[in-house]
Design a protein around this motif. Structure first.
Motif, mmCIF file in Angstrom:
data_model
loop_
_atom_site.group_PDB
_atom_site.id
_atom_site.type_symbol
_atom_site.label_atom_id
_atom_site.label_comp_id
_atom_site.label_asym_id
_atom_site.label_seq_id
_atom_site.Cartn_x
_atom_site.Cartn_y
_atom_site.Cartn_z
ATOM 1 N N HIS A 199 -48.122 -30.040 69.434
ATOM 2 C CA HIS A 199 -48.520 -29.437 70.706
ATOM 3 C C HIS A 199 -47.350 -29.638 71.676
ATOM 4 O O HIS A 199 -47.310 -30.625 72.419
ATOM 5 N N PRO A 200 -46.373 -28.730 71.696
ATOM 6 C CA PRO A 200 -45.152 -28.943 72.470
ATOM 7 C C PRO A 200 -45.374 -29.188 73.953
ATOM 8 O O PRO A 200 -44.614 -29.936 74.566
ATOM 9 N N THR A 201 -46.416 -28.613 74.530
ATOM 10 C CA THR A 201 -46.683 -28.885 75.947
ATOM 11 C C THR A 201 -47.755 -29.959 76.138
ATOM 12 O O THR A 201 -48.024 -30.359 77.274
ATOM 13 N N GLY A 202 -48.363 -30.439 75.053
ATOM 14 C CA GLY A 202 -49.386 -31.470 75.151
ATOM 15 C C GLY A 202 -50.761 -30.922 74.848
ATOM 16 O O GLY A 202 -51.019 -29.722 74.966
ATOM 17 N N ILE A 203 -51.679 -31.805 74.438
ATOM 18 C CA ILE A 203 -53.044 -31.354 74.159
ATOM 19 C C ILE A 203 -53.707 -30.949 75.476
ATOM 20 O O ILE A 203 -53.400 -31.480 76.543
ATOM 21 N N VAL A 204 -54.626 -30.020 75.383
ATOM 22 C CA VAL A 204 -55.176 -29.414 76.591
ATOM 23 C C VAL A 204 -55.956 -30.434 77.429
ATOM 24 O O VAL A 204 -55.931 -30.390 78.664
ATOM 25 N N GLU A 205 -56.678 -31.375 76.757
ATOM 26 C CA GLU A 205 -57.454 -32.359 77.530
ATOM 27 C C GLU A 205 -56.562 -33.177 78.460
ATOM 28 O O GLU A 205 -56.922 -33.453 79.612
ATOM 29 N N LEU A 206 -55.392 -33.580 77.975
ATOM 30 C CA LEU A 206 -54.500 -34.394 78.804
ATOM 31 C C LEU A 206 -53.855 -33.562 79.896
ATOM 32 O O LEU A 206 -53.729 -34.008 81.045
ATOM 33 N N ARG A 207 -53.456 -32.348 79.581
ATOM 34 C CA ARG A 207 -52.878 -31.490 80.614
ATOM 35 C C ARG A 207 -53.889 -31.197 81.712
ATOM 36 O O ARG A 207 -53.544 -31.155 82.893
ATOM 37 N N GLU A 208 -55.147 -31.033 81.330
ATOM 38 C CA GLU A 208 -56.200 -30.823 82.336
ATOM 39 C C GLU A 208 -56.370 -32.072 83.208
ATOM 40 O O GLU A 208 -56.518 -31.960 84.433
ATOM 41 N N ALA A 209 -56.328 -33.244 82.603
ATOM 42 C CA ALA A 209 -56.502 -34.489 83.358
ATOM 43 C C ALA A 209 -55.353 -34.703 84.338
ATOM 44 O O ALA A 209 -55.564 -35.103 85.488
ATOM 45 N N VAL A 210 -54.134 -34.448 83.895
ATOM 46 C CA VAL A 210 -52.978 -34.615 84.781
ATOM 47 C C VAL A 210 -53.008 -33.579 85.896
ATOM 48 O O VAL A 210 -52.743 -33.897 87.068
ATOM 49 N N ALA A 211 -53.346 -32.345 85.553
ATOM 50 C CA ALA A 211 -53.437 -31.299 86.568
ATOM 51 C C ALA A 211 -54.499 -31.644 87.610
ATOM 52 O O ALA A 211 -54.307 -31.421 88.812
ATOM 53 N N HIS A 212 -55.604 -32.202 87.164
ATOM 54 C CA HIS A 212 -56.663 -32.611 88.093
ATOM 55 C C HIS A 212 -56.154 -33.674 89.065
ATOM 56 O O HIS A 212 -56.494 -33.663 90.251
ATOM 57 N N GLY A 213 -55.322 -34.590 88.568
ATOM 58 C CA GLY A 213 -54.772 -35.612 89.439
ATOM 59 C C GLY A 213 -53.907 -35.022 90.541
ATOM 60 O O GLY A 213 -53.982 -35.451 91.701
ATOM 61 N N TYR A 214 -53.076 -34.047 90.209
ATOM 62 C CA TYR A 214 -52.260 -33.395 91.236
ATOM 63 C C TYR A 214 -53.137 -32.648 92.236
ATOM 64 O O TYR A 214 -52.904 -32.694 93.448
ATOM 65 N N THR A 215 -54.136 -31.948 91.739
ATOM 66 C CA THR A 215 -55.024 -31.199 92.623
ATOM 67 C C THR A 215 -55.735 -32.142 93.589
ATOM 68 O O THR A 215 -55.871 -31.842 94.781
ATOM 69 N N ALA A 216 -56.168 -33.302 93.085
ATOM 70 C CA ALA A 216 -56.848 -34.276 93.945
ATOM 71 C C ALA A 216 -55.915 -34.820 95.026
ATOM 72 O O ALA A 216 -56.372 -35.236 96.091
ATOM 73 N N ARG A 217 -54.620 -34.817 94.790
ATOM 74 C CA ARG A 217 -53.652 -35.273 95.782
ATOM 75 C C ARG A 217 -53.260 -34.172 96.757
ATOM 76 O O ARG A 217 -52.401 -34.377 97.629
ATOM 77 N N GLY A 218 -53.860 -33.009 96.632
ATOM 78 C CA GLY A 218 -53.579 -31.929 97.569
ATOM 79 C C GLY A 218 -52.588 -30.903 97.071
ATOM 80 O O GLY A 218 -52.111 -30.077 97.857
ATOM 81 N N LEU A 219 -52.278 -30.925 95.773
ATOM 82 C CA LEU A 219 -51.346 -29.965 95.193
ATOM 83 C C LEU A 219 -52.061 -29.215 94.065
ATOM 84 O O LEU A 219 -52.096 -29.687 92.920
ATOM 85 N N PRO A 220 -52.672 -28.078 94.353
ATOM 86 C CA PRO A 220 -53.392 -27.340 93.312
ATOM 87 C C PRO A 220 -52.497 -27.082 92.105
ATOM 88 O O PRO A 220 -51.380 -26.573 92.233
ATOM 89 N N THR A 221 -52.995 -27.453 90.927
ATOM 90 C CA THR A 221 -52.202 -27.394 89.706
ATOM 91 C C THR A 221 -53.083 -26.966 88.549
ATOM 92 O O THR A 221 -54.220 -27.437 88.419
ATOM 93 N N SER A 222 -52.558 -26.102 87.689
ATOM 94 C CA SER A 222 -53.277 -25.683 86.488
ATOM 95 C C SER A 222 -52.676 -26.384 85.280
ATOM 96 O O SER A 222 -51.519 -26.833 85.316
#
Length: 485
Positions: free
Chosen positions: A148-171
């Motif tokens: 998975h060259p960009t990472g498994i989807v569950e982890l990418r979703e978790a990291v993206a959620h962290g950025y969004t919670a800090r005020g930076l909307p991220t997919s």
């Protein structure tokens, strides 16, 4: 292109140069020359910078031009200044002396050694339960190839959620999982920096980042950080970007390593605006963003001010969780992530699936785990501060509002000698020059507060004993550098 410092900027860096030690015994020009040498030794005034004209500096300092002329002459005589008629004067070190920052790692199995070279915590208790849960999730991935060259989807979703919670909307499409933050930086450099490209970094900065830039044969210019908050001189930083126009700038705005400084929101916004105007890419290292102490509010992510994909953010699990879990990430635009994935295939294909699943479970428990880490670090920081105040009262330390390190100003340019002597006493240190490029920063020492309180107190006691022996015993023998992280 050579960077230039204006008279008003140098005057601000010099501060109360009249009040420096030995001032009353020296004439004005000698005191001024000594103050400039001090800025060079501390890394606050980079090498290769053009100093203001004599008349301009004299007006800024409100002294005679004759005094500045004599000070410049003394700096040339001591090898700290090079001048060419009609072109100006540039800062340098005597004999073109340079010390490379290698980030060298060597094994050491001495259990009596107190290692203050590594700024990282031991694993949290929750790691074992997260690992067990990850093994239960693993079977659903075993039917595929596991790449998975960009990472498994569950982890990418978790990291993206962290950025969004800090005020930076991220997919999730804007996240790429890497094998640690250092790997993230290396991939970004492969994509954005041609060999020999110009880069601006802070001084001091993270040694292993400097090593990565060195591997790309980058031409590095520096912005010297002040000891007091906020650390960055906005005028000097933004002026350096406009003058030198590097291909990219590598910065650590959140509890900077090693100083612990926190960049204000206003400067983050101006920094991004300047990057847009000058065509500079910003690589923002957020390794310590999860570790504010004493309730310190953290400004919005630097990338939240970005509208033109100029900011690439990197981070990871090493500092808030555990360095042995080699999970990092890049946050960028979706097209940039796809280009990073293409570049990655020639390096390591993908991150281990099991490690990524462990990271998913740790991030789910992050509020509890990170809160405990912050309490632990705050208590250990205060223990270290108390020990330094008692045993080494002549050292000056700015109390960091987050992160895991103190940046101590010593009572003399003895950092490397002290580190070599301390290792003989069972304490491994990271001397100041390892965080710079040119052999400067000898009056500084990074001291992490990631070890248990008893170890920190014992380490300071050993360092204090060594410090007081240095003046009598002379310099200890050279030893190979060890782990700095």
């Amino acid at each position: 292109m050579t960077s230039q410092v204006r008279g008003s900027q140098l005057a601000r860096l010099l501060g109360q140069w009249h009040a420096l030690p030995g001032r009353r015994r020296n004439p004005d020009y000698a005191a001024l020359a000594g103050a400039v040498r001090g800025l060079l030794a501390d890394g606050r005034l980079p090498l290769g910078v053009r100093l203001p004209a004599e008349r301009e500096l004299a007006e800024a300092l409100r002294i005679s031009r004759t005094t500045v002329t004599a000070a410049y002459r003394e700096l040339r005589d001591s090898g700290h200044l090079a001048s060419r008629r009609g072109a100006g004067s540039w800062t340098m070190l005597p004999g073109t002396h340079r010390v490379a920052s290698t980030g060298l790692w060597t094994p050491h199995d001495d259990r009596d050694m107190i290692d203050l070279g590594v700024a990282a915590l031991a694993a949290p208790p929750e790691l074992l339960s997260a690992a067990r849960a990850a093994t239960e999730d693993l079977p659903r991935y075993l039917g595929g190839a596991g790449y998975h060259p960009t990472g498994i989807v569950e982890l990418r979703e978790a990291v993206a959620h962290g950025y969004t919670a800090r005020g930076l909307p991220t997919s999730p499409d804007q996240i790429m999982v890497t094998n640690g933050t250092q790997h993230a930086l290396d991939l970004v450099l492969r994509l954005t920096l041609v060999p020999g490209g110009n880069v601006l970094v802070e001084s001091p900065s993270y040694p292993n980042a400097l090593a990565a830039l060195g591997a790309r044969r980058a031409r590095i210019s520096t912005h010297g950080l002040a000891g007091r908050e906020p650390g960055w001189d906005a005028d000097l930083l933004l002026g350096s970007l406009r003058q030198t126009r590097p291909k990219l700038a590598y910065l650590i705005p959140d509890f900077q390593n090693p100083t612990g400084h926190l960049m204000p929101a206003e400067l983050r916004e101006r920094l991004v605006a300047t990057a847009h105007a000058t065509g500079i890419d910003l690589v923002v290292d957020e390794s310590f963003v999860d570790l504010p102490l004493d309730g310190t509010p953290v400004p919005p992510p630097t990338a939240s001010f970005d509208r033109h994909s100029r900011v690439v953010s990197i981070g990871g699990m090493s500092k808030p969780f555990w360095g042995g879990l080699r999970i990092g990430w890049v946050r960028a635009s979706a097209p940039q992530v796809q280009r990073l994935a293409a570049a990655r295939v020639g390096v390591d294909m993908a991150s281990p699936v099991l490690d990524q699943l462990v990271a998913v479970h740790l991030l789910a428990a992050a509020p509890t785990i990170v809160a405990a880490r912050r309490r632990q670090l705050a208590a250990q920081r205060d223990t270290l501060l108390d020990a330094l105040a008692e045993r080494l009262p002549d050292w000056r330390v700015t109390v960091p509002r987050g992160g895991v390190t103190l940046w101590a100003e010593l009572d003399g340019p003895i950092s490397s000698a002290l580190a070599r002597a301390a290792e003989e006493a069972g304490v491994r240190l990271a001397p100041g020059p390892r965080f710079g490029l040119d052999g400067t920063l000898e009056r500084f020492l990074r001291l992490p507060f990631t070890l248990p309180a008893t170890d920190l107190v014992e380490a300071v006691a050993r360092i204090a004993a060594v410090r007081y022996d240095l003046d009598r015993a002379g310099l200890p023998p050279w030893r190979e550098p060890a782990v700095i992280a």
